[in-house]
Design a protein around this motif. Structure first.
Motif, PDB file in Angstrom:
ATOM      1  N   LYS A 211     -14.538  -7.429  16.031  1.00 40.69           N
ATOM      2  CA  LYS A 211     -14.897  -7.389  14.613  1.00 40.69           C
ATOM      3  C   LYS A 211     -13.756  -6.809  13.769  1.00 40.69           C
ATOM      4  CE  LYS A 211     -19.887  -7.037  15.319  1.00 40.69           C
ATOM      5  NZ  LYS A 211     -21.134  -6.284  14.991  1.00 40.69           N
ATOM      6  N   GLU A 212     -12.543  -6.912  14.275  1.00 41.60           N
ATOM      7  CA  GLU A 212     -11.389  -6.442  13.522  1.00 41.60           C
ATOM      8  C   GLU A 212     -11.182  -7.308  12.276  1.00 41.60           C
ATOM      9  OE1 GLU A 212     -11.278  -7.407  16.641  1.00 41.60           O
ATOM     10  OE2 GLU A 212     -10.731  -5.686  17.909  1.00 41.60           O
ATOM     11  N   PRO A 213     -10.652  -6.735  11.202  1.00 38.30           N
ATOM     12  CA  PRO A 213     -10.359  -7.518   9.999  1.00 38.30           C
ATOM     13  C   PRO A 213      -9.345  -8.616  10.310  1.00 38.30           C
ATOM     14  CG  PRO A 213     -10.250  -5.168   9.537  1.00 38.30           C
ATOM     15  CD  PRO A 213     -10.338  -5.310  11.024  1.00 38.30           C
ATOM     16  N   PRO A 214      -9.317  -9.687   9.534  1.00 44.43           N
ATOM     17  CA  PRO A 214      -8.336 -10.753   9.767  1.00 44.43           C
ATOM     18  C   PRO A 214      -6.910 -10.234   9.585  1.00 44.43           C
ATOM     19  CG  PRO A 214      -9.501 -11.068   7.684  1.00 44.43           C
ATOM     20  CD  PRO A 214     -10.223  -9.985   8.415  1.00 44.43           C
ATOM     21  N   VAL A 215      -5.990 -10.913  10.248  1.00 41.69           N
ATOM     22  CA  VAL A 215      -4.594 -10.469  10.232  1.00 41.69           C
ATOM     23  C   VAL A 215      -4.034 -10.435   8.818  1.00 41.69           C
ATOM     24  CG1 VAL A 215      -2.254 -11.038  10.999  1.00 41.69           C
ATOM     25  CG2 VAL A 215      -4.175 -11.316  12.571  1.00 41.69           C
ATOM     26  N   TRP A 216      -4.370 -11.444   7.995  1.00 42.49           N
ATOM     27  CA  TRP A 216      -3.829 -11.482   6.628  1.00 42.49           C
ATOM     28  C   TRP A 216      -4.269 -10.270   5.823  1.00 42.49           C
ATOM     29  CZ3 TRP A 216      -7.083 -11.320   2.497  1.00 42.49           C
ATOM     30  CH2 TRP A 216      -8.419 -11.686   2.687  1.00 42.49           C
ATOM     31  N   LEU A 217      -5.494  -9.780   6.080  1.00 40.56           N
ATOM     32  CA  LEU A 217      -5.975  -8.601   5.372  1.00 40.56           C
ATOM     33  C   LEU A 217      -5.254  -7.342   5.844  1.00 40.56           C
ATOM     34  CD1 LEU A 217      -7.926  -7.322   3.381  1.00 40.56           C
ATOM     35  CD2 LEU A 217      -9.635  -7.197   5.209  1.00 40.56           C
ATOM     36  N   LEU A 218      -5.053  -7.221   7.165  1.00 34.76           N
ATOM     37  CA  LEU A 218      -4.337  -6.073   7.708  1.00 34.76           C
ATOM     38  C   LEU A 218      -2.893  -6.030   7.197  1.00 34.76           C
ATOM     39  CD1 LEU A 218      -5.591  -6.161  11.413  1.00 34.76           C
ATOM     40  CD2 LEU A 218      -6.306  -4.588   9.610  1.00 34.76           C
ATOM     41  N   GLU A 219      -2.259  -7.216   7.166  1.00 29.72           N
ATOM     42  CA  GLU A 219      -0.886  -7.288   6.662  1.00 29.72           C
ATOM     43  C   GLU A 219      -0.834  -6.911   5.183  1.00 29.72           C
ATOM     44  OE1 GLU A 219       2.251  -8.535   8.450  1.00 29.72           O
ATOM     45  OE2 GLU A 219       0.882  -7.450   9.768  1.00 29.72           O
ATOM     46  N   GLY A 220      -1.798  -7.400   4.423  1.00 34.64           N
ATOM     47  CA  GLY A 220      -1.839  -7.091   2.996  1.00 34.64           C
ATOM     48  C   GLY A 220      -2.026  -5.609   2.741  1.00 34.64           C
ATOM     49  N   VAL A 221      -2.909  -4.983   3.520  1.00 36.04           N
ATOM     50  CA  VAL A 221      -3.132  -3.546   3.376  1.00 36.04           C
ATOM     51  C   VAL A 221      -1.854  -2.784   3.717  1.00 36.04           C
ATOM     52  CG1 VAL A 221      -4.355  -1.557   4.356  1.00 36.04           C
ATOM     53  CG2 VAL A 221      -5.622  -3.634   3.768  1.00 36.04           C
ATOM     54  N   TRP A 222      -1.161  -3.218   4.779  1.00 37.45           N
ATOM     55  CA  TRP A 222       0.083  -2.534   5.182  1.00 37.45           C
ATOM     56  C   TRP A 222       1.100  -2.544   4.049  1.00 37.45           C
ATOM     57  CZ3 TRP A 222       5.273  -2.828   5.670  1.00 37.45           C
ATOM     58  CH2 TRP A 222       5.895  -1.926   6.543  1.00 37.45           C
ATOM     59  N   TYR A 223       1.350  -3.722   3.506  1.00 39.33           N
ATOM     60  CA  TYR A 223       2.355  -3.820   2.437  1.00 39.33           C
ATOM     61  C   TYR A 223       1.909  -3.074   1.184  1.00 39.33           C
ATOM     62  CZ  TYR A 223       5.173  -7.206   5.004  1.00 39.33           C
ATOM     63  OH  TYR A 223       5.986  -7.807   5.931  1.00 39.33           O
ATOM     64  N   LEU A 224       0.635  -3.131   0.871  1.00 40.24           N
ATOM     65  CA  LEU A 224       0.124  -2.446  -0.318  1.00 40.24           C
ATOM     66  C   LEU A 224       0.276  -0.937  -0.186  1.00 40.24           C
ATOM     67  CD1 LEU A 224      -1.364  -2.682  -3.030  1.00 40.24           C
ATOM     68  CD2 LEU A 224      -3.519  -2.521  -1.778  1.00 40.24           C
ATOM     69  N   VAL A 225      -0.116  -0.391   0.968  1.00 37.84           N
ATOM     70  CA  VAL A 225      -0.028   1.049   1.164  1.00 37.84           C
ATOM     71  C   VAL A 225       1.428   1.513   1.204  1.00 37.84           C
ATOM     72  CG1 VAL A 225      -0.493   2.935   2.791  1.00 37.84           C
ATOM     73  CG2 VAL A 225      -2.245   1.213   2.331  1.00 37.84           C
ATOM     74  N   MET A 226       2.269   0.788   1.933  1.00 35.94           N
ATOM     75  CA  MET A 226       3.661   1.214   2.076  1.00 35.94           C
ATOM     76  C   MET A 226       4.427   1.114   0.759  1.00 35.94           C
ATOM     77  SD  MET A 226       4.076   2.274   5.192  1.00 35.94           S
ATOM     78  CE  MET A 226       5.804   2.164   5.681  1.00 35.94           C
ATOM     79  N   LEU A 227       4.309  -0.017   0.083  1.00 31.62           N
ATOM     80  CA  LEU A 227       5.027  -0.179  -1.181  1.00 31.62           C
ATOM     81  C   LEU A 227       4.453   0.733  -2.258  1.00 31.62           C
ATOM     82  CD1 LEU A 227       5.547  -4.051  -1.213  1.00 31.62           C
ATOM     83  CD2 LEU A 227       7.281  -2.289  -0.843  1.00 31.62           C
ATOM     84  N   GLY A 228       3.133   0.894  -2.255  1.00 36.13           N
ATOM     85  CA  GLY A 228       2.516   1.804  -3.217  1.00 36.13           C
ATOM     86  C   GLY A 228       2.958   3.240  -2.989  1.00 36.13           C
ATOM     87  N   SER A 229       3.033   3.640  -1.720  1.00 33.80           N
ATOM     88  CA  SER A 229       3.489   4.993  -1.391  1.00 33.80           C
ATOM     89  C   SER A 229       4.943   5.191  -1.802  1.00 33.80           C
ATOM     90  CB  SER A 229       3.332   5.245   0.107  1.00 33.80           C
ATOM     91  OG  SER A 229       1.978   5.172   0.490  1.00 33.80           O
ATOM     92  N   ALA A 230       5.766   4.168  -1.574  1.00 35.77           N
ATOM     93  CA  ALA A 230       7.172   4.258  -1.974  1.00 35.77           C
ATOM     94  C   ALA A 230       7.289   4.447  -3.486  1.00 35.77           C
ATOM     95  CB  ALA A 230       7.926   3.010  -1.535  1.00 35.77           C
ATOM     96  N   GLY A 231       6.473   3.700  -4.243  1.00 32.68           N
ATOM     97  CA  GLY A 231       6.496   3.836  -5.695  1.00 32.68           C
ATOM     98  C   GLY A 231       6.073   5.220  -6.146  1.00 32.68           C
ATOM     99  N   VAL A 232       5.024   5.761  -5.528  1.00 35.65           N
ATOM    100  CA  VAL A 232       4.554   7.107  -5.880  1.00 35.65           C
ATOM    101  C   VAL A 232       5.602   8.156  -5.527  1.00 35.65           C
ATOM    102  CG1 VAL A 232       2.843   8.885  -5.331  1.00 35.65           C
ATOM    103  CG2 VAL A 232       2.115   6.525  -5.705  1.00 35.65           C
TER     104      VAL A 232
END
Length: 249
Positions: A211-232
């Motif tokens: 029941k793991e989330p789809p790969v595209w969602l996991l990838e999207g979360v990764w980029y969102l968190v990492m790039l968002g953290s870099a911006g902050v």
């Protein structure tokens, strides 16, 4: 902000700051960079007969060259951190503060320069890995680049998040203790970066098998968190730098 800063757009300021930072860095790195490129060029030009001879009769020489390449390239991987942190104790830093370039432009320029060199080091690592295959045997392999993250994830992690996390910790400690704590800031920043990566990979969550989330969602979360953290982290570091050294927004 000086009158000159008001006349220049942020893009123009970043271009000028990038040229200045690149010039300073060139005089510090041209010798080790020249040695590294010279060694890679020499290995690339060695004929097969010489490589076979070294592999059979001078394995120690090959081992020394291999260790040297590993050390050079691993040190190169931390260049984005060095470029962001070291200038604050540079003898030219007080003069830069009174110049016509804003702190934001200087910080952006250093970040871009660090990312560019990080890409160059990754390419050099790949090239060195390929060239050292000339000396590989059935039982011995030399420098081997294992890119588990992939180019873009490695670039975001090593070029953005890790350097900015270390810079933020460094500036926080400089603001609080009035000390340039490079080593402690490096390790604390690395720890913060690892925590951000773990959050980006949803390592703190447990998913039922199947029941793991789809790969595209996991990838999207990764980029969102990492790039968002870099911006902050960039914003927090910029605000701290302005507060410590008195640069206006």
């Amino acid at each position: 902000m000086t009158y000159g800063q008001k006349d220049w757009s942020l893009t123009e300021q970043v271009k000028r700051a990038l040229g200045w930072e690149a010039k300073k860095l060139f005089y510090k790195l041209y010798i080790p960079a020249g040695i590294l490129l010279g060694v890679l060029l020499l290995i690339g030009l060695l004929p097969k007969a010489v490589c076979d001879f070294l592999r059979s009769h001078a394995l120690g020489v090959v081992a020394v060259v291999n260790i040297g390449l590993v050390v050079f390239l691993m040190l190169g991987m931390v260049l984005p951190v060095v470029i962001l942190v070291i200038p604050y104790k540079d003898r030219l830093h007080p003069y830069e503060q009174t110049g016509d370039l804003s702190e934001k432009a200087r910080l952006l320029a250093r970040l871009l320069l660090g990312i560019s060199l990080f890409v160059a080091v990754i390419l050099a690592m790949h090239l060195a890995s390929v060239l050292m295959e000339k000396f590989a045997t059935e039982s011995i392999s030399w420098l081997h680049w294992n890119d588990t993250l992939g180019f873009w994830k490695m670039l975001i992690t090593g070029g953005f998040v890790q350097p900015l996390a270390i810079l933020w910790i460094f500036l926080r400690r400089l603001d609080r203790n009035q000390e340039y704590q490079y080593v402690r800031s490096f390790f604390l920043g690395e720890l913060l970066s690892e925590l951000i990566q773990a959050a980006a990979e949803l390592a703190f969550l447990h998913f039922t098998p199947g029941k793991e989330p789809p790969v595209w969602l996991l990838e999207g979360v990764w980029y969102l968190v990492m790039l968002g953290s870099a911006g902050v982290l960039f914003r927090l570091s910029l605000d701290l730098s302005r507060a410590i050294f008195g640069d206006e927004a």
